[in-house]
Design an enzyme around this catalytic site. Sequence first.
Site, PDB file in Angstrom:
ATOM      1  N   ASN A 194       0.877  -1.172   0.000  1.00  0.00           N
ATOM      2  CA  ASN A 194       0.000   0.000   0.000  1.00  0.00           C
ATOM      3  C   ASN A 194       0.914   1.222   0.000  1.00  0.00           C
ATOM      4  O   ASN A 194       1.471   1.582   1.029  1.00  0.00           O
ATOM      5  CB  ASN A 194      -0.893  -0.023   1.252  1.00  0.00           C
ATOM      6  CG  ASN A 194      -1.670   1.273   1.421  1.00  0.00           C
ATOM      7  OD1 ASN A 194      -1.811   2.054   0.475  1.00  0.00           O
ATOM      8  ND2 ASN A 194      -2.182   1.503   2.623  1.00  0.00           N
ATOM      9  N   LYS A 209       0.196   4.221  -0.316  1.00  0.00           N
ATOM     10  CA  LYS A 209      -0.446   5.426   0.254  1.00  0.00           C
ATOM     11  C   LYS A 209      -0.219   6.623  -0.677  1.00  0.00           C
ATOM     12  O   LYS A 209      -0.126   6.446  -1.886  1.00  0.00           O
ATOM     13  CB  LYS A 209       0.059   5.707   1.671  1.00  0.00           C
ATOM     14  CG  LYS A 209       0.039   4.473   2.560  1.00  0.00           C
ATOM     15  CD  LYS A 209       0.175   4.813   4.016  1.00  0.00           C
ATOM     16  CE  LYS A 209       0.379   3.550   4.822  1.00  0.00           C
ATOM     17  NZ  LYS A 209       0.172   3.743   6.243  1.00  0.00           N
ATOM     18  N   HIS A 244      -9.450   1.210   4.957  1.00  0.00           N
ATOM     19  CA  HIS A 244      -8.166   1.413   5.652  1.00  0.00           C
ATOM     20  C   HIS A 244      -8.398   2.342   6.850  1.00  0.00           C
ATOM     21  O   HIS A 244      -9.193   3.276   6.770  1.00  0.00           O
ATOM     22  CB  HIS A 244      -7.139   2.019   4.685  1.00  0.00           C
ATOM     23  CG  HIS A 244      -5.756   1.997   5.240  1.00  0.00           C
ATOM     24  ND1 HIS A 244      -5.312   2.931   6.157  1.00  0.00           N
ATOM     25  CD2 HIS A 244      -4.722   1.147   5.052  1.00  0.00           C
ATOM     26  CE1 HIS A 244      -4.060   2.644   6.489  1.00  0.00           C
ATOM     27  NE2 HIS A 244      -3.676   1.561   5.834  1.00  0.00           N
ATOM     28  N   GLU A 269      -6.760   4.729   7.996  1.00  0.00           N
ATOM     29  CA  GLU A 269      -6.535   6.156   7.738  1.00  0.00           C
ATOM     30  C   GLU A 269      -7.804   6.776   7.153  1.00  0.00           C
ATOM     31  O   GLU A 269      -8.151   7.916   7.471  1.00  0.00           O
ATOM     32  CB  GLU A 269      -5.327   6.339   6.802  1.00  0.00           C
ATOM     33  CG  GLU A 269      -4.027   6.117   7.554  1.00  0.00           C
ATOM     34  CD  GLU A 269      -2.861   5.609   6.715  1.00  0.00           C
ATOM     35  OE1 GLU A 269      -2.945   5.667   5.479  1.00  0.00           O
ATOM     36  OE2 GLU A 269      -1.879   5.144   7.318  1.00  0.00           O
ATOM     37  N   GLU A 310      -5.266  -4.900  10.740  1.00  0.00           N
ATOM     38  CA  GLU A 310      -4.236  -3.861  10.888  1.00  0.00           C
ATOM     39  C   GLU A 310      -4.490  -3.077  12.174  1.00  0.00           C
ATOM     40  O   GLU A 310      -5.294  -2.129  12.178  1.00  0.00           O
ATOM     41  CB  GLU A 310      -4.298  -2.892   9.705  1.00  0.00           C
ATOM     42  CG  GLU A 310      -4.017  -3.527   8.366  1.00  0.00           C
ATOM     43  CD  GLU A 310      -3.444  -2.518   7.396  1.00  0.00           C
ATOM     44  OE1 GLU A 310      -2.344  -2.751   6.880  1.00  0.00           O
ATOM     45  OE2 GLU A 310      -4.071  -1.462   7.175  1.00  0.00           O
ATOM     46  N   GLY A 348       2.447   2.411  10.670  1.00  0.00           N
ATOM     47  CA  GLY A 348       3.368   3.528  10.480  1.00  0.00           C
ATOM     48  C   GLY A 348       4.080   3.952  11.751  1.00  0.00           C
ATOM     49  O   GLY A 348       4.716   5.007  11.790  1.00  0.00           O
ATOM     50  N   SER A 388       3.506  -2.029  10.366  1.00  0.00           N
ATOM     51  CA  SER A 388       4.968  -2.008  10.538  1.00  0.00           C
ATOM     52  C   SER A 388       5.635  -3.346  10.228  1.00  0.00           C
ATOM     53  O   SER A 388       6.593  -3.743  10.895  1.00  0.00           O
ATOM     54  CB  SER A 388       5.346  -1.514  11.938  1.00  0.00           C
ATOM     55  OG  SER A 388       4.900  -0.180  12.109  1.00  0.00           O
TER      56      SER A 388
HETATM   57  C1  PEP Z   1      -0.739   0.269   6.045  1.00  0.00           C
HETATM   58  O1  PEP Z   1      -0.858   1.454   5.854  1.00  0.00           O
HETATM   59  O2  PEP Z   1      -1.594  -0.517   5.592  1.00  0.00           O
HETATM   60  C2  PEP Z   1       0.407  -0.203   6.822  1.00  0.00           C
HETATM   61  C3  PEP Z   1       0.383  -1.417   7.292  1.00  0.00           C
HETATM   62  O3  PEP Z   1       1.440   0.686   6.991  1.00  0.00           O
HETATM   63  P1  PEP Z   1       2.891   0.378   7.637  1.00  0.00           P
HETATM   64  O4  PEP Z   1       3.360  -0.928   7.074  1.00  0.00           O
HETATM   65  O5  PEP Z   1       3.742   1.528   7.239  1.00  0.00           O
HETATM   66  O6  PEP Z   1       2.681   0.274   9.112  1.00  0.00           O
END
Ligand code: PEP
Length: 250
Positions: free
Chosen positions: A9, A11, A94, A96, A166, A172, A211
Amino acid sequence: MRTPLVAGNWKMNGSRESVAGLMQGITAGAGLEGMEMLVCPPFVYIPQVAAAIGEAPVALGGQDLYTEANGAFTGEISGAMLADVGCQYVIIGHSERRALLGESDGKIARKFLAAQENNLIPILCLGETLDERQADSTLQVIGSQFSAVVDVVGIEAFARAVVAYEPVWAIGTGETATPEQAQEVHAALRSMAAKRSAKIAADLRLLYGGSVKAANAAELFSMPDIDGGLIGGASLEANEFLAICRAATV
Ligand code: PEP
């Protein structure tokens, strides 16, 4: 048998130049046996990425879609458009978008339907906040996010869908759920799905996101109910992303 999926992803990151470099690296390492590789670029770079993929075994997805097929919805992108430019997948719900753009479970369920109406495979994201985890309500939160969608679309729709767990506190932040923490939620999700259909639950791919990096991917992916990952930051560097993909093959 569930084929592991590793989805990048990206983003809201990239430029034509960085996308070209990233795709050169990813396609050079594509074709790993026993796993599926997916990239989800920002909308504007999807045609460039589709061209870079060419015949390489890399799937393409959007990061979101709108609920309607077309019309007066300024700034939105439909499932039909994503399919038209070569996408097979789309990320839905997601955290976000839930937190920053106020997406409700109801809207996410409608997006799930819109994806499938256009032959796109939705990747439904679920996750608890740190407060919710500390209040010991993780499984309740996940259960309610999951059932809000299943109640609308039906469990059979998950024969062509992916679910990504998630934890919001791990996205992040550099802080990853332990393999045991992630496995506990994945197992609970699979048993929630199994209450509606044992067959669908057994075949449903459950990704972990938060992460994930090359250094922790293998341990996470070795858990019995973790079928790959949804990768944010680490998907922006080809070698790191490919190392995560390799961890899904063992
Ligand atoms: C994501 O945005 O779906 C995500 C898992 O981000 P990150 O791997 O940077 O934590």
